[in-house]
Design a protein around this motif. Structure first.
Motif, mmCIF file in Angstrom:
data_model
loop_
_atom_site.group_PDB
_atom_site.id
_atom_site.type_symbol
_atom_site.label_atom_id
_atom_site.label_comp_id
_atom_site.label_asym_id
_atom_site.label_seq_id
_atom_site.Cartn_x
_atom_site.Cartn_y
_atom_site.Cartn_z
ATOM 1 N N VAL A 123 -24.617 -33.797 21.794
ATOM 2 C CA VAL A 123 -23.924 -32.490 21.822
ATOM 3 C C VAL A 123 -22.849 -32.752 22.406
ATOM 4 C CG1 VAL A 123 -23.694 -30.050 22.974
ATOM 5 C CG2 VAL A 123 -26.100 -31.234 22.178
ATOM 6 N N ALA A 124 -21.569 -32.218 21.864
ATOM 7 C CA ALA A 124 -20.140 -32.574 22.076
ATOM 8 C C ALA A 124 -19.261 -31.385 22.147
ATOM 9 C CB ALA A 124 -19.456 -33.811 21.344
ATOM 10 N N ASP A 125 -18.359 -31.545 22.991
ATOM 11 C CA ASP A 125 -17.116 -30.634 23.099
ATOM 12 C C ASP A 125 -15.801 -31.191 22.561
ATOM 13 O OD1 ASP A 125 -18.892 -28.478 24.359
ATOM 14 O OD2 ASP A 125 -18.384 -29.627 26.228
ATOM 15 N N MET A 126 -14.982 -30.760 21.803
ATOM 16 C CA MET A 126 -13.975 -31.191 21.154
ATOM 17 C C MET A 126 -12.517 -30.469 21.371
ATOM 18 S SD MET A 126 -13.384 -32.812 17.252
ATOM 19 C CE MET A 126 -14.864 -33.587 17.203
ATOM 20 N N ILE A 127 -11.454 -30.866 21.690
ATOM 21 C CA ILE A 127 -10.377 -30.141 21.562
ATOM 22 C C ILE A 127 -9.536 -30.659 20.307
ATOM 23 C CG2 ILE A 127 -8.287 -29.566 22.933
ATOM 24 C CD1 ILE A 127 -9.707 -29.930 25.229
ATOM 25 N N VAL A 128 -9.255 -29.984 19.474
ATOM 26 C CA VAL A 128 -8.219 -30.316 18.399
ATOM 27 C C VAL A 128 -6.960 -29.491 18.711
ATOM 28 C CG1 VAL A 128 -10.273 -30.768 16.651
ATOM 29 C CG2 VAL A 128 -9.262 -28.708 16.794
ATOM 30 N N GLY A 129 -5.871 -30.094 18.094
ATOM 31 C CA GLY A 129 -4.437 -29.469 18.618
ATOM 32 C C GLY A 129 -3.489 -29.869 17.120
ATOM 33 N N PHE A 130 -2.887 -28.869 16.831
ATOM 34 C CA PHE A 130 -1.999 -29.305 15.748
ATOM 35 C C PHE A 130 -0.709 -28.525 16.018
ATOM 36 C CE2 PHE A 130 -0.219 -27.862 11.577
ATOM 37 C CZ PHE A 130 0.132 -29.093 11.126
ATOM 38 N N LYS A 131 0.503 -28.970 16.281
ATOM 39 C CA LYS A 131 1.815 -28.074 16.402
ATOM 40 C C LYS A 131 1.727 -27.050 17.422
ATOM 41 C CE LYS A 131 3.687 -28.703 11.574
ATOM 42 N NZ LYS A 131 4.379 -28.078 10.444
ATOM 43 N N GLY A 132 1.274 -27.412 18.587
ATOM 44 C CA GLY A 132 1.227 -26.661 19.701
ATOM 45 C C GLY A 132 0.112 -25.742 19.917
ATOM 46 N N LEU A 133 -0.871 -25.623 18.963
ATOM 47 C CA LEU A 133 -1.961 -24.759 18.958
ATOM 48 C C LEU A 133 -3.028 -25.924 19.355
ATOM 49 C CD1 LEU A 133 -1.678 -23.019 15.374
ATOM 50 C CD2 LEU A 133 -1.135 -22.041 17.643
ATOM 51 N N ARG A 134 -3.751 -25.487 20.375
ATOM 52 C CA ARG A 134 -5.154 -25.908 20.775
ATOM 53 C C ARG A 134 -6.138 -25.041 20.726
ATOM 54 N NH1 ARG A 134 -3.783 -31.213 22.567
ATOM 55 N NH2 ARG A 134 -1.739 -31.464 23.681
ATOM 56 N N SER A 152 -10.472 -25.276 21.290
ATOM 57 C CA SER A 152 -11.804 -26.371 21.767
ATOM 58 C C SER A 152 -13.083 -25.773 21.016
ATOM 59 C CB SER A 152 -11.891 -26.602 23.193
ATOM 60 O OG SER A 152 -12.381 -25.331 23.493
ATOM 61 N N PHE A 153 -14.104 -26.518 20.602
ATOM 62 C CA PHE A 153 -15.318 -26.227 20.189
ATOM 63 C C PHE A 153 -16.498 -27.236 20.514
ATOM 64 C CE2 PHE A 153 -13.557 -28.592 16.705
ATOM 65 C CZ PHE A 153 -14.657 -29.430 16.089
ATOM 66 N N ILE A 203 -26.011 -34.628 10.401
ATOM 67 C CA ILE A 203 -25.497 -33.293 10.170
ATOM 68 C C ILE A 203 -25.135 -32.550 11.449
ATOM 69 C CG2 ILE A 203 -26.557 -30.893 9.428
ATOM 70 C CD1 ILE A 203 -28.534 -32.307 7.810
ATOM 71 N N VAL A 204 -23.997 -31.906 11.249
ATOM 72 C CA VAL A 204 -23.206 -31.348 12.568
ATOM 73 C C VAL A 204 -23.498 -29.651 12.354
ATOM 74 C CG1 VAL A 204 -20.967 -30.843 13.678
ATOM 75 C CG2 VAL A 204 -21.445 -33.153 12.447
ATOM 76 N N SER A 205 -23.984 -29.234 13.453
ATOM 77 C CA SER A 205 -24.106 -27.838 13.411
ATOM 78 C C SER A 205 -23.214 -27.492 14.463
ATOM 79 C CB SER A 205 -25.487 -27.495 13.563
ATOM 80 O OG SER A 205 -26.252 -28.032 14.733
ATOM 81 N N TYR A 206 -22.639 -26.149 14.350
ATOM 82 C CA TYR A 206 -21.729 -25.448 15.104
ATOM 83 C C TYR A 206 -22.561 -24.668 16.078
ATOM 84 C CZ TYR A 206 -17.744 -22.099 16.195
ATOM 85 O OH TYR A 206 -16.697 -21.457 16.740
ATOM 86 N N ILE A 207 -21.944 -24.741 17.547
ATOM 87 C CA ILE A 207 -22.332 -24.152 18.479
ATOM 88 C C ILE A 207 -21.434 -22.920 19.062
ATOM 89 C CG2 ILE A 207 -23.139 -24.244 21.034
ATOM 90 C CD1 ILE A 207 -24.088 -27.387 20.529
ATOM 91 N N ASP A 208 -20.360 -23.244 19.338
ATOM 92 C CA ASP A 208 -19.522 -22.156 19.993
ATOM 93 C C ASP A 208 -18.020 -22.777 19.746
ATOM 94 O OD1 ASP A 208 -18.399 -20.305 21.822
ATOM 95 O OD2 ASP A 208 -18.794 -21.484 23.603
ATOM 96 N N GLY A 209 -16.891 -21.832 19.600
ATOM 97 C CA GLY A 209 -15.508 -22.028 19.616
ATOM 98 C C GLY A 209 -14.918 -20.854 18.770
ATOM 99 N N PRO A 210 -13.881 -21.321 17.869
ATOM 100 C CA PRO A 210 -13.004 -20.219 17.200
ATOM 101 C C PRO A 210 -13.380 -20.021 15.889
ATOM 102 C CG PRO A 210 -11.812 -22.308 17.157
ATOM 103 C CD PRO A 210 -13.190 -22.728 18.339
ATOM 104 N N MET A 211 -14.664 -20.653 15.516
ATOM 105 C CA MET A 211 -15.094 -20.699 14.097
ATOM 106 C C MET A 211 -16.085 -19.424 14.053
ATOM 107 S SD MET A 211 -13.523 -23.311 13.153
ATOM 108 C CE MET A 211 -14.136 -24.532 12.298
ATOM 109 N N LYS A 212 -16.081 -18.811 12.588
ATOM 110 C CA LYS A 212 -17.207 -18.062 12.365
ATOM 111 C C LYS A 212 -18.448 -18.919 12.186
ATOM 112 C CE LYS A 212 -14.827 -14.312 9.813
ATOM 113 N NZ LYS A 212 -14.710 -13.821 8.529
ATOM 114 N N SER A 252 -10.231 -16.117 13.214
ATOM 115 C CA SER A 252 -9.022 -15.529 13.317
ATOM 116 C C SER A 252 -8.488 -15.612 12.198
ATOM 117 C CB SER A 252 -8.223 -16.286 14.323
ATOM 118 O OG SER A 252 -6.727 -16.219 13.912
ATOM 119 N N ARG A 253 -7.854 -14.577 11.420
ATOM 120 C CA ARG A 253 -7.233 -14.301 10.545
ATOM 121 C C ARG A 253 -6.114 -15.434 10.180
ATOM 122 N NH1 ARG A 253 -8.625 -9.977 6.947
ATOM 123 N NH2 ARG A 253 -9.955 -8.573 8.172
#
Length: 159
Positions: free
Chosen positions: A48-59, A61-62, A75-84, A112-113
């Motif tokens: 189980v891991a928490d990752m911070i990704v960043g691109f052009k000033g946007l950051r 975490s998930f 197999i990676v399954s999503y727990i929490d963060g900005p994704m549906k 987020s759209r």
């Protein structure tokens, strides 16, 4: 929502590729946009891991859960963060004549759209860059054109 499936034949064993993909703590060293990573829990079969990704000033975490079945499947399954949702699968199979066949699939959607629109515009380029980063890392760790068999012997591949 971006989805991608790809198959590659690489000159490394399934065990080598499994080890590379499951060495999640090292992702910030070689994966583009991975800014930081924290392992919350790690065992032979699950991380189980928490990752911070960043691109052009946007950051963003998930958190994700990585299910490991050595040496054939991650197999990676999503727990929490900005994704549906987010799902990611790696399958490793020995290839005839040495090396292995890598099947990779990723499927995700942002809540987020704005992020969804950005992801749609940049998805192919970003994915190619990330796949190349894994291949480059394998070359660095294992040496291009070499494969380690299950008994630990290193041998050159023809070609």
């Amino acid at each position: 929502m971006p989805r991608h499936h790809e198959t590659r034949e690489l000159p490394y064993s399934d065990e080598q590729m499994f080890a590379l993909v499951t060495d999640i703590a090292r992702y910030p060293e070689f994966l583009p946009w991975v800014v930081a990573l924290r392992i919350r829990d790690d065992s032979e079969h699950e991380t189980v891991a928490d990752m911070i990704v960043g691109f052009k000033g946007l950051r963003e975490s998930f958190s994700c859960r990585v299910h490991k079945q050595r040496p054939h499947e991650v197999i990676v399954s999503y727990i929490d963060g900005p994704m549906k949702h987010l799902s990611n699968e790696w399958h490793f199979r020995p290839a005839e004549g040495g090396g292995c066949r890598v099947d990779f699939m990723v499927d995700f959607a942002f809540r987020s759209r704005m992020f969804e629109a950005l992801a749609g515009q940049m998805f192919d380029k970003a994915l190619r860059k990330m796949i190349a980063a894994f291949e480059t890392r394998a070359d660095e760790l294992y040496g291009a054109g070499r494969v380690t068999s299950s008994d630990g012997r290193s041998e050159s591949l023809p070609g």
